[in-house]
Design an enzyme around this catalytic site. Structure first.
Site, PDB file in Angstrom:
ATOM      1  N   ASP A 281       0.864  -1.162   0.000  1.00  0.00           N
ATOM      2  CA  ASP A 281       0.000   0.000   0.000  1.00  0.00           C
ATOM      3  C   ASP A 281       0.917   1.235   0.000  1.00  0.00           C
ATOM      4  OD1 ASP A 281      -3.183   0.649   1.632  1.00  0.00           O
ATOM      5  OD2 ASP A 281      -2.043   1.826   0.189  1.00  0.00           O
TER       6      ASP A 281
HETATM    7  C1  GLC Z   1      -4.042   4.569  -0.139  1.00  0.00           C
HETATM    8  C2  GLC Z   1      -4.975   3.433   0.176  1.00  0.00           C
HETATM    9  C3  GLC Z   1      -5.074   2.414  -0.910  1.00  0.00           C
HETATM   10  C4  GLC Z   1      -4.878   3.093  -2.249  1.00  0.00           C
HETATM   11  C5  GLC Z   1      -3.434   3.569  -2.296  1.00  0.00           C
HETATM   12  C6  GLC Z   1      -3.115   4.308  -3.608  1.00  0.00           C
HETATM   13  O1  GLC Z   1      -3.388   5.005   1.006  1.00  0.00           O
HETATM   14  O2  GLC Z   1      -4.802   2.746   1.402  1.00  0.00           O
HETATM   15  O3  GLC Z   1      -6.362   1.793  -0.804  1.00  0.00           O
HETATM   16  O4  GLC Z   1      -5.130   2.193  -3.298  1.00  0.00           O
HETATM   17  O5  GLC Z   1      -3.113   4.402  -1.195  1.00  0.00           O
HETATM   18  O6  GLC Z   1      -3.859   5.489  -3.665  1.00  0.00           O
END
Ligand code: GLC
Length: 749
Positions: A281
């Site tokens: 993430d």
């Molecule tokens: C965010 C989220 C995730 C998302 C990623 C990219 O913090 O937790 O769900 O896909 O970053 O934006």
């Protein structure tokens, strides 16, 4: 030459001949291409594939990195011309010409915005959900996006958690069915079709169990609960062919998912055979420093890559630290090679090597009429009728004037909900606009918002709204949450309506006019008082671009509500966690509990006969999981089982007669729940195993049938084995998780 050598040589020739004549084995062709490419790659080029950056405004800066082969993927670049320009650098100016993978959070639509996933789950209609994901893929790929970070299939049982909005609710089975539907919609019939985008089930795993519903908080989910509740949607996603997975932020029992080889290697790859790639993430690798799980970025990179995270999102520790770690032997180059293989495999399956560029036909694809129609249908089916006292809905020809009030009546941005980056509020059709369009000059529409926005505490406008209500036949109050009040990092400790919305509803109720309250929110809110004061309540989780026309059709009966709650609605926040698939406990509530105000003065201290409930809130929620009314009524009868005793390999067929006993056509979501009465570990009092949407005309009766393989009753037991344990079971065919007649059956060896 020995006989054995002759035999093996001839066998080899035969197999080569056979292989050359076999139809092209696409996977083998791709694996050969991967190997050929990998053999040419330097360690830096391999690490480049494992490195994802977020687009910067400075295209020259990105160009330099791409030329050096330092970037494998870019997220948040959505302009087709810029995407093609950056892709051309990768294809024509980098040493090996490996295409970039462009990604975006396309969670519930790209330009045409559908209801938030929690609302889509309320449809209990996988086809509508799949159609929505297909539209999102068509629009996103038209811009050059070929990878979305969706579906989010975290089982979510705490509405204080802002990200419940992105989930498919509290139930394992519902998240499983809807997650697969979204993956099929995003990835289409073939991943290498130019309008297919790679799915990314997230957040793997257990993120929805954040303690206290506070985002990013720790979770404690023992393996058995992980396997029985949180993992099944992801297992189904992997088996549905999801191209990628995303590791979650949370530490579960002290281990951050991004450093957890048990889930990323043993389970995901070892048990489920997943052969795509895992992305972290956002900076979740680097966040292992804050977790206190790594002392420096070197340890971060080592733990993450050895645990099975193939691509690092924006933290850059891989590119910086892995060369040294490989040199020191703390990370094997084979581990790097496996990660790069996984990434290249998805790039080949997407067809990016052959078709790296996007033709800019966004004008034709964005907000296409068929897309808007699909979004409206999803919004219609996602709305849940929670109350309709005196059948005040649907509005009929006797209604000559309506007061449209509330901060959500004409809030085009808020109505779209959370996780909207590319949908434009200028395309939103609000309830006010749609009602005016629907009724024309047949009904007088008096509009007074009363409050400027959902958190508005300024009560000055309430008098005008009350005055408007007093002049109208019916009051339509649109309340709820601004979009920003749910979604990532937006958790609430108090789930009452924000601002002065409760005062607004109370003031409107005092007019004595029929009051219809429509709630647009990213989560269940504690609306017990407002529901009590309203004659009707229609709950529409943020319904997206076409929420207005959908609600107008529902209010005037051009469509009939069919949505069911995908999550339990608590009476008050203190009841949380509260969900239907709970364990019995040794003192289950008998549903005749003595409540706070019924306790006599100086009551004697005793715990005899006491059970598990709150004195001030009782046992029941405000609305149970699976609940929703219609403009008609349905009668369930004649539940029959194909057998009362079955073996593990059998299939149980359950039938039930469903009759439309009302005056209007309607669609009922018939639900099949099962309880394993006794287990080697305690089991939930019931679990959803099937559901079906059944449409009936007034007076029409249908026999609804479910086939349930007994193997579907398997669970991870005391020995941590997934088995069906023979014994007594019960089932319910019901309109929600709290109703229906219990029907027993047995599973025998
Ligand atoms: C965010 C989220 C995730 C998302 C990623 C990219 O913090 O937790 O769900 O896909 O970053 O934006």
């Amino acid at each position: 030459m020995k006989i054995a050598q002759i035999l093996s040589a001839s066998a080899l020739c035969l197999s080569l001949v056979a292989c050359s004549q076999a139809p092209e084995n696409k996977d083998a062709v791709i694996e050969n291409k991967i190997n050929a490419l990998l053999n040419q790659m330097t360690l830096e080029e391999k690490l480049g594939q494992m490195n994802q950056i977020s687009a910067s405004a400075n295209i020259e800066e990105m160009t330099v990195l791409i030329k050096k082969g330092e970037i494998g993927s870019i997220l948040n670049e959505v302009e087709p011309r810029r995407i093609n320009a950056l892709q051309r650098v990768a294809m024509e100016e980098s040493r090996l010409g490996i295409p970039l993978l462009f990604a975006r959070d396309v969670i519930h639509g790209f330009k045409t915005i559908f209801p938030i996933p929690l609302g889509q789950a309320a449809t209990f209609n996988p086809q509508v959900v799949k159609d929505g994901a297909r539209v999102a893929a068509i629009e996103a790929s038209a811009a050059g996006i070929r990878w979305t970070f969706a579906p989010m299939i975290d089982v979510s049982r705490d509405p204080r958690w802002g990200r419940i909005a992105e989930s498919c609710g509290e139930d394992t089975y519902l998240n499983t069915v809807m997650g697969v539907a979204m993956i099929e919609g995003f990835q289409g019939d073939s991943l290498n079709s130019p309008n297919s985008i790679a799915a990314c089930p997230k957040h793997f795993v257990g993120y929805g169990a954040a303690e206290g519903g506070v985002d990013y908080n720790s979770t404690y989910i023992p393996e058995r609960r992980l396997r029985n509740v949180y993992l099944p949607p992801f297992e189904a996603a992997a088996k549905a062919g999801a191209a990628t997975f995303m590791s979650s932020f949370n530490d579960n029992d002290g281990i951050p998912a991004t450093g957890n080889s048990f889930i990323l290697r043993d389970v995901l790859r070892g048990e489920w055979g997943f052969d795509g790639f895992v992305v972290s993430d956002w900076a979740s690798t680097g966040e292992m420093l804050a977790h206190g799980f790594a002392a420096d970025t070197k340890e971060v990179a080592m733990k993450a890559v050895n645990a099975g995270v193939d691509m690092e999102m924006v933290a850059y520790t891989y590119f910086k630290e892995l060369p040294g770690l490989v040199k020191e032997g703390k990370v094997k180059e084979e581990t790097i090679d496996e990660a790069v293989r996984d990434i290249l495999r998805i790039k080949f399956r997407l067809g990016l090597f052959d078709n790296p560029y996007v033709e800019d036909n966004t004008a034709k694809m964005f907000y296409a009429p068929s897309h808007l129609e699909a979004a409206k249908q999803a919004a219609v089916e996602s709305a849940i009728l929670l109350k309709n006292q005196g059948e005040v809905l649907p509005l009929d020809a006797s209604v000559k004037s309506v007061a449209v009030v509330g901060p959500m009546a004409d809030a085009p941005y808020e109505q779209l909900g959370t996780w909207v980056f590319d949908g434009e509020k200028s395309h939103t059709v609000t309830p006010l606009a749609a009602i005016r369009d629907l009724v024309g000059n047949k009904v007088q529409v008096i509009y007074e918002p009363g409050l400027a926005y959902s958190r508005d505490k300024n009560k000055a406008g309430i008098a005008k709204a009350v005055a408007a209500a007093s002049r109208a036949d019916v009051v339509l109050a649109f309340v709820g949450e601004e979009a920003i009040l749910s979604g990532e990092a937006h958790c609430l400790a108090d789930l009452n309506l924000q601002g002065a919305q409760c005062e607004l509803i109370a003031a409107l109720a005092k007019t004595g006019k029929p009051l219809v309250t429509v709630v647009m929110a990213g989560r269940p809110l504690t609306i017990a008082n407002e529901a009590e004061l309203s004659d009707a309540v229609l709950y529409s989780f943020h319904p997206g671009t076409m929420g207005g026309p959908a609600l107008a059709d529902l209010l005037w009966g051009k469509a009939v509500p069919s949505g069911k709650t995908p999550v339990t609605f608590p009476k008050m926040v203190g009841q949380i966690p509260i969900y239907y698939a709970h364990n019995s406990t040794g003192r289950p509530a008998k549903h005749n509990e003595v409540l706070l105000n019924d306790i006599p003065l100086e009551a004697g201290q005793t715990s005899l006969g006491c059970t598990s409930y709150y004195l001030d809130a009782g046992f029941y929620p405000l609305y149970p999981f699976g609940y929703g009314l219609s403009y008609t009524t349905f009668k369930y009868s004649n539940v029959e089982l194909s057998a009362k005793e079955l073996k593990v390999g059998d299939v149980l067929t359950v039938t039930c007669d469903l009759e439309n006993t009302g005056k209007r056509p309607g669609t009922e979501v018939v639900q099949l729940y099962v309880q394993d009465k006794v287990g080697s570990v305690t089991r939930p009092v019931k679990e959803l195993k099937r559901f079906a949407r059944i449409s009936l005309k007034p007076g029409e009766k249908k026999k609804v049938s479910f086939d349930l393989p007994i193997s579907d009753l398997a669970f991870w037991n005391i020995d941590m084995k997934k088995v069906v344990e023979p014994g007594d079971f019960s089932l319910w065919v019901a309109p929600d998780s709290q109703s229906g007649e219990e029907t027993p059956f047995k599973v025998v060896r």
